[in-house]
Motif scaffolding. Structure first.
Motif, mmCIF file in Angstrom:
data_model
loop_
_atom_site.group_PDB
_atom_site.id
_atom_site.type_symbol
_atom_site.label_atom_id
_atom_site.label_comp_id
_atom_site.label_asym_id
_atom_site.label_seq_id
_atom_site.Cartn_x
_atom_site.Cartn_y
_atom_site.Cartn_z
ATOM 1 N N LEU A 197 0.812 -1.044 0.128
ATOM 2 C CA LEU A 197 0.091 0.130 -0.029
ATOM 3 C C LEU A 197 1.061 0.985 0.267
ATOM 4 O O LEU A 197 0.488 2.218 -0.723
ATOM 5 N N GLU A 198 2.107 1.311 0.703
ATOM 6 C CA GLU A 198 2.886 2.293 0.569
ATOM 7 C C GLU A 198 4.115 1.523 1.188
ATOM 8 O O GLU A 198 4.668 0.541 1.620
ATOM 9 N N ARG A 199 5.194 2.756 0.444
ATOM 10 C CA ARG A 199 5.952 2.051 0.276
ATOM 11 C C ARG A 199 6.954 2.255 1.750
ATOM 12 O O ARG A 199 7.132 3.412 2.557
ATOM 13 N N GLY A 200 7.921 1.086 2.693
ATOM 14 C CA GLY A 200 8.350 1.325 4.120
ATOM 15 C C GLY A 200 6.915 0.597 4.300
ATOM 16 O O GLY A 200 7.307 1.020 6.223
ATOM 17 N N LEU A 201 6.291 0.392 4.337
ATOM 18 C CA LEU A 201 4.751 0.169 6.015
ATOM 19 C C LEU A 201 4.258 -1.584 5.339
ATOM 20 O O LEU A 201 4.190 -2.199 4.387
ATOM 21 N N THR A 202 5.303 -2.173 6.613
ATOM 22 C CA THR A 202 4.546 -4.134 6.543
ATOM 23 C C THR A 202 3.601 -3.435 7.298
ATOM 24 O O THR A 202 3.397 -3.242 8.656
ATOM 25 N N ALA A 203 2.594 -4.716 7.310
ATOM 26 C CA ALA A 203 1.057 -5.349 8.198
ATOM 27 C C ALA A 203 1.482 -6.559 8.233
ATOM 28 O O ALA A 203 1.312 -7.404 6.979
#
Length: 257
Positions: A197-203
């Motif tokens: 969804l966004e670069r640099g975001l993990t979930a």
């Protein structure tokens, strides 16, 4: 002319809401009484009541000509109550999970073809985390969305996958690949989204089930990708699965893990 029509539409909505308020107050009322309460012509009141009846928001009583609130109101109230119950039961567990992981915990539900975030708790490691509560996010590009998608039947899934826009170079945009990903989600019991969804975001996200075993929500742990490396993700998944299981237990599903 368009402005005038828009104004008439708003007035009709307001009058329809007033009818619901009148019936909530008096219990039952005929069109003549409703027209008097709203100070409108009887034909106007009848047209509005007929529209509400068509949506099951009002219904005729055994005494012809009398109306009362219909079962449609119960459905609306039930949906609101269920969502409030979910947030109330999940909140202390979300807080504990955020404290344990240090990352942001979100709670999401399916809302048409998107995920609606209904609660969020920021962890100690979060630096002014974006507040997602009340926002709709894409299903195919998020861990919460994948969990919610994973339990949809064929027709529902087809509708949800009508378009798969790219948000980063890692967003899954091919339906065949996404279907394979959803199979993995069902097998593993959780979903993962890294820079999708966004670069640099993990979930990572896990399902929350009701007493019937239906997936009614998804709980996620999210944070910066540089912090959530493989080892941290594996640890977060364990904690997340326990937390989601506890919420599901509180809602009547299975046994406490």
């Amino acid at each position: 002319m368009a402005i005038a029509r828009a104004g008439e539409g708003v007035q009709s909505v307001e009058r329809a809401l007033n009818i619901l308020e009148v019936l909530a107050r008096v219990g039952e009322a005929g069109v003549t009484e409703i027209a008097a309460e709203l100070d409108v012509h009887k034909s106007t009141a009848f047209r509005l009541v007929s529209t509400l009846e068509g949506h099951d928001l009002v219904e005729q009583t055994g005494d012809r000509g009398k109306y009362r609130l219909g079962v449609g109101m119960l459905r609306l109230a039930g949906a609101t109550t269920a969502r409030l119950d979910l947030v109330q039961e999940a909140r202390p567990i979300c807080r504990q999970l955020a404290a344990d992981t240090g990352e942001t915990v979100n709670l999401a539900v399916l809302s048409e073809n998107s995920a609606l975030y209904v609660d969020q708790v920021a962890g100690s490691s979060s630096l002014q985390s974006h507040n997602w509560v009340g926002q709709h996010i894409p299903l195919h590009a998020t861990s919460n969305g994948k969990v919610l998608l994973s339990e949809l039947d064929g027709a529902q899934l087809d509708a949800a996958l009508a378009t798969l826009p790219a948000y980063t170079e890692r967003t899954i945009t091919r339906k065949s690949r996404l279907r394979s990903e959803l199979s993995r989600v069902r097998e593993r019991g959780y979903a993962e989204a890294v820079d999708e969804l966004e670069r640099g975001l993990t979930a990572v996200a896990a399902p929350i089930r009701n007493a019937h075993g239906d997936v009614i929500a998804s709980m996620s742990v999210s944070g910066p990708t540089f912090r959530l490396a493989d080892e941290r993700v594996a640890e977060a998944v364990e904690q997340l699965l326990r937390a989601a299981g506890e919420v599901s237990f509180r809602l009547g599903w299975g046994r406490r893990s």
